[in-house]
Write a protein that holds these residues in place. Structure first.
Motif, mmCIF file in Angstrom:
data_model
loop_
_atom_site.group_PDB
_atom_site.id
_atom_site.type_symbol
_atom_site.label_atom_id
_atom_site.label_comp_id
_atom_site.label_asym_id
_atom_site.label_seq_id
_atom_site.Cartn_x
_atom_site.Cartn_y
_atom_site.Cartn_z
ATOM 1 N N LEU A 139 0.841 -1.202 0.000
ATOM 2 C CA LEU A 139 0.000 0.000 0.000
ATOM 3 C C LEU A 139 0.874 1.250 0.000
ATOM 4 O O LEU A 139 0.368 2.362 -0.056
ATOM 5 C CB LEU A 139 -0.907 0.008 1.249
ATOM 6 C CG LEU A 139 -1.945 -1.109 1.323
ATOM 7 C CD1 LEU A 139 -2.676 -1.086 2.660
ATOM 8 C CD2 LEU A 139 -2.961 -0.991 0.180
ATOM 9 N N ARG B 97 -6.700 -0.454 -0.574
ATOM 10 C CA ARG B 97 -6.936 -1.257 0.641
ATOM 11 C C ARG B 97 -7.908 -2.397 0.372
ATOM 12 O O ARG B 97 -7.673 -3.538 0.760
ATOM 13 C CB ARG B 97 -7.506 -0.370 1.761
ATOM 14 C CG ARG B 97 -6.511 0.635 2.292
ATOM 15 C CD ARG B 97 -7.202 1.553 3.293
ATOM 16 N NE ARG B 97 -6.301 2.598 3.760
ATOM 17 C CZ ARG B 97 -6.699 3.772 4.211
ATOM 18 N NH1 ARG B 97 -7.997 4.077 4.248
ATOM 19 N NH2 ARG B 97 -5.822 4.660 4.630
ATOM 20 N N ASP C 226 -4.904 2.064 6.922
ATOM 21 C CA ASP C 226 -4.399 0.853 6.248
ATOM 22 C C ASP C 226 -4.479 -0.345 7.195
ATOM 23 O O ASP C 226 -4.998 -1.415 6.843
ATOM 24 C CB ASP C 226 -2.910 1.018 5.871
ATOM 25 C CG ASP C 226 -2.678 2.025 4.743
ATOM 26 O OD1 ASP C 226 -3.644 2.414 4.075
ATOM 27 O OD2 ASP C 226 -1.495 2.404 4.536
#
Ligand code: GLV
Ligand code: MG
Length: 297
Positions: free
Chosen positions: A24, A37, A69
């Motif tokens: 990410l 996500r 996250d």
């Protein structure tokens, strides 16, 4: 694997790596961060990852994305997830903050406390200065990783490519860094991993670089491309000959200590003792993990 790319995410389970991390952080564009996500959660839950270690790299604490996250990924895919990778770790407190957040999420989701491990990346000068405390910061710590691209930027080295040799420098410009991280990791019982080599079309230089950290004692290195995985598996696994020799050392040492009650004996032209046993055990466990079997005598 960039977490924003469904194509890459679908390909990832077909690559024979021991561990996969879905990213990410820096391989995801800022405008795609939030959407990535859910893609990562879906990939973890719906693809067949076999028995590999599954990890997600979240964004660093100096962004606005880290807590979102971690909460999204661990709450929704925590069962199959083994680890969170924290990049650009600067201090032990950053690891402690992640540990506390993980404990609350695990408690809320009915996951065993401590289920999710932590991998920390050392890729800033401050992180390197604090690496010993970082490695000891939490029982969740499993792995310490060197990030050469960000580290070169943090040092203001005059390079434009991460993780490659600098011919102008008489020696290995990262030697001190490699050794310092390795010692801090080993002193705390962690796995120690080298980061990426960005010239993905240069297999020979990649092999050289793998040999460099393998020789120091590193456990492995990142791959950015399936071709790099093949080279990594080769370099970081013992050869059949090393595996057989390690077995023979263990046999000879067991006979010496248990049957003959001697702590040091000759093995061919070499003297072996307890330290030799420790070295041999490493080769055997690595070899077994790589699928090697002792040759028939
Ligand atoms: C990896 O994240 C690096 O910066 O090298
Ligand atoms: Mg980085």
């Amino acid at each position: 694997m960039p977490g924003s790319s469904e194509r890459f995410l679908e390909k990832a389970p077909t690559v024979s790596a021991d561990m996969t991390f879905l990213d990410l952080e820096d391989s995801v564009a800022p405008l795609e961060k939030e959407a990535a996500r859910d893609k990562v959660v879906n990939a973890i839950k719906n693809l067949d990852w076999g028995d590999r270690v599954m990890c997600v790299r979240v964004n660093a604490w100096d962004t606005r994305w880290t807590y979102g996250d971690v909460i999204t990924v661990v709450s929704n895919a925590g069962e199959r997830l083994d680890e969170i990778m924290l990049p650009k770790v600067q201090s032990a407190a950053e690891v402690v903050a992640l540990d506390l957040l993980l404990t609350q999420i695990e408690a809320n989701c009915g996951l065993p406390i401590g289920h999710i491990g932590i991998e920390a990346q050392i890729e800033t000068t401050r992180g390197l200065i604090n690496v010993e405390e970082i490695c000891a910061a939490s029982p969740r710590m499993e792995t310490i990783i060197f990030g050469p691209a960000d580290f070169a930027a943090s040092m203001e080295m005059p390079v434009l490519t991460g993780g490659v040799q600098i011919p102008e420098y008489p020696g290995d410009h990262f030697h001190y860094v490699f050794s310092k991280i390795l010692m801090a990791g080993r002193a705390n019982g962690l796995q120690v991993i080298d980061g990426p080599f960005l010239k993905v079309r240069e297999p020979d230089s990649f092999r050289d670089y793998c040999n460099r950290t393998r020789t120091l004692g590193y456990d492995g290195k990142w791959a950015l491309h399936p071709d790099q995985v093949t080279i990594l598996n080769e370099v970081f696994s013992p050869t059949q000959e090393q595996f057989d020799t390690a077995f023979a050392i263990l046999d000879a040492y067991r006979k010496a200590t248990e049957e003959d009650r001697k702590g040091a004996v000759m093995f061919g032209d070499e003297m072996i003792d307890e330290a030799s046993r420790k070295m041999a055990v490493k080769f055997v466990t690595r070899g077994e993990r790589a699928g090697l079997k002792p040759s028939a005598k």
